[in-house]
Enzyme design. Structure first.
Site: not given
Length: 390
Positions: A73, A143-145
Site C-alpha cells: 500500500t 510503516d502502514c504505507y
C-alpha cells in the site's frame, strides 16, 4: 408580505407529470417567444419546465479521484497524470487535477513560455473518452504505507472513484473583453488585438442557466443538472459568488455575479461536452457543458425564463490596462443581441465581436436535457438549501 400568484405548481407535481409523460418542456429559446406572444400567466399555465444550456470555457474545473491500492500500500505525496501535476495532500490515494494545470514536459512551453498545449482539462477529456493515461505517483513511505513509487497506464475504469468537482462554473454574467493598448495581449478571454480590434465574450445569452433564474429561486444545493453529457448536481455557491450585484429592470446582473459549485461522476460523461483547451499565450483550461432545468412554478418564473438576448447587458472592459491593474470600470454596456450580431460600437468605434461559447452546443445541451425529461429519464429535485442571491 409573500407574493400571491395566479399560477402555483410544485416540483413534486411537475415530477408526477414527467413520470406520466404529460409534462410540457421547452428550451429557453422557445420560451422567449411563448412569453412574448402569450404573456407570463398563460405561459406559466402551459409550460412545466424550461431547459437551459451552456458550453463555455470554465477554468475553475477539475477531477477528484482515487487511484486505489495494490500491495504494498501507498500514501501518495506527489501524483501526475500524463505528466500533469495533481494535488495529493488529501488522503492516502486521493488527488485532484485542475483543468488549468499544464504538463511539466509540454514541448510548446519550452519554446514559448506560457503557451501551454496540454494540461489538466485535456487529461480529463482523455479519461472521459476512454483513452489510456499514464499515472505516476511518489511517496515517502510509512510503516502502514511502505510503497514509495508507482507508474502504470490506466483508463477511467481503473480508478475506483473519479468525480468532476468544479469550484466555479456557470458565471451569471461576465465581461466582454477588449484591449486598448498598442500591442496584442494574450488572456483567458483569448488573444486581444491592439487598439480594440476585437471584442471577445463568453456566455450562452438567453440559453444560459443563471440568466433564466436570476435570483436563484429554483437552483440550490441538490439541484440535478446536465453535466458533460451525464447527470450531476449543484452543491452550493461557487467561488467568487456575488450575492447582491447591480441589476437591470429584469433582474439580470450588470456584471460578473452568481456562480455555482458542481459535481458529477465521470462515468457516463461524453467528451463532446467536456473539451480540454489551450489559449495561446495564457495556458490551459476546459470547456464544460452544463444544462439546468428551470421548473415553471408560477408566472414569475415564466417571466424570468422569457429573458431574451436583448434583455442581457454585458460590461465591456479593457484587459490591456484596466483589468490587470484592478480597475473595475466598464467602458460601456452592450446587449448580448448586439454581441451576437458580429460587432458592437464603443465610444464611437466599431469593434468586431468573437464568441468563446458555442451557441450550437449550448442549444444541443438544452435540447438533450429536454428530451431526457420528456422521456421520463430525468426528474427535477428540490434544493435542500438556497444559494443567497439578494
Amino acid at each position: 408580505m409573500a407574493k400571491t400568484f395566479e399560477v402555483n405548481k410544485t416540483i413534486k407535481e411537475i415530477n408526477e407529470r414527467i413520470k406520466n409523460g404529460k409534462a410540457v418542456v421547452v428550451n429557453a429559446e422557445e420560451m422567449v417567444e411563448i412569453v412574448r406572444s402569450k404573456g407570463k400567466v398563460e405561459a406559466a399555465k402551459e409550460i412545466d419546465v424550461v431547459t437551459t444550456g451552456t458550453f463555455s470555457p470554465m477554468c475553475s474545473s477539475g477531477m477528484l479521484f482515487n487511484i486505489g491500492q495494490e500491495p504494498p500500500t501507498m500514501k501518495t505525496s506527489q501524483v501526475w497524470l500524463n505528466n500533469v501535476p495533481c494535488y495529493a495532500g488529501i488522503a492516502a490515494a486521493d488527488a485532484y487535477i485542475g483543468a488549468t494545470e499544464p504538463a511539466e514536459d509540454d514541448p510548446l512551453n519550452k519554446v514559448y513560455p506560457g503557451r501551454f498545449a496540454y494540461g489538466g482539462g485535456h487529461v480529463i477529456e482523455d479519461l472521459i473518452a476512454g483513452k489510456t493515461v499514464r499515472l505516476k505517483a511518489k511517496a515517502y513511505g510509512t510503516d502502514c504505507y511502505p510503497r514509495k513509487e508507482i507508474e502504470k497506464d490506466i483508463t477511467l475504469k481503473d480508478l475506483p472513484n473519479a468525480v468532476m468537482l468544479n469550484p466555479r462554473n456557470c458565471y451569471q454574467n461576465y465581461n466582454c473583453a477588449v484591449n486598448m493598448t498598442s500591442r496584442t495581449i494574450y488572456t483567458y478571454m483569448g488573444p486581444l488585438k491592439a487598439n480594440q480590434r476585437n471584442a471577445n465574450f463568453a456566455t450562452a445569452g438567453q440559453l444560459s442557466p443563471l440568466f433564466n433564474d436570476p435570483y436563484l429561486k429554483t437552483i440550490g444545493l441538490g439541484t440535478r443538472i446536465f453535466l458533460a453529457g451525464s447527470k450531476g448536481y449543484v452543491i452550493g455557491a461557487g467561488t467568487q459568488h456575488v450575492k447582491n450585484p447591480a441589476r437591470n429592470e429584469r433582474g439580470i446582473p450588470l456584471g460578473g455575479s452568481g456562480t455555482l459549485m458542481i459535481k458529477g461522476d465521470l462515468e457516463g460523461m461524453d467528451p463532446r461536452y467536456f473539451r480540454g483547451l489551450s489559449f495561446q499565450g495564457y495556458g490551459c483550461t476546459a470547456s464544460v457543458g452544463i444544462g439546468i432545468p428551470i421548473p415553471i412554478l408560477n408566472e414569475e418564473m415564466a417571466w424570468y425564463t422569457g429573458v431574451s438576448d436583448a434583455d442581457i447587458q454585458m460590461p465591456v472592459k479593457d484587459y490591456g490596462y484596466d483589468y490587470p491593474n484592478g480597475i473595475g470600470r466598464a467602458l460601456a454596456h452592450v446587449t448580448f443581441e448586439e454581441l451576437k450580431s458580429g460587432e458592437i460600437t464603443v465610444n464611437g468605434k466599431v469593434i468586431p465581436t468573437v464568441p468563446l461559447t458555442s451557441h450550437v452546443i449550448s442549444l444541443e445541451i438544452a435540447d438533450k436535457l429536454k428530451s431526457w425529461i420528456q422521456k421520463g429519464d430525468f426528474l427535477l429535485t428540490e434544493p435542500v438549501e438556497e444559494i443567497e442571491s439578494t
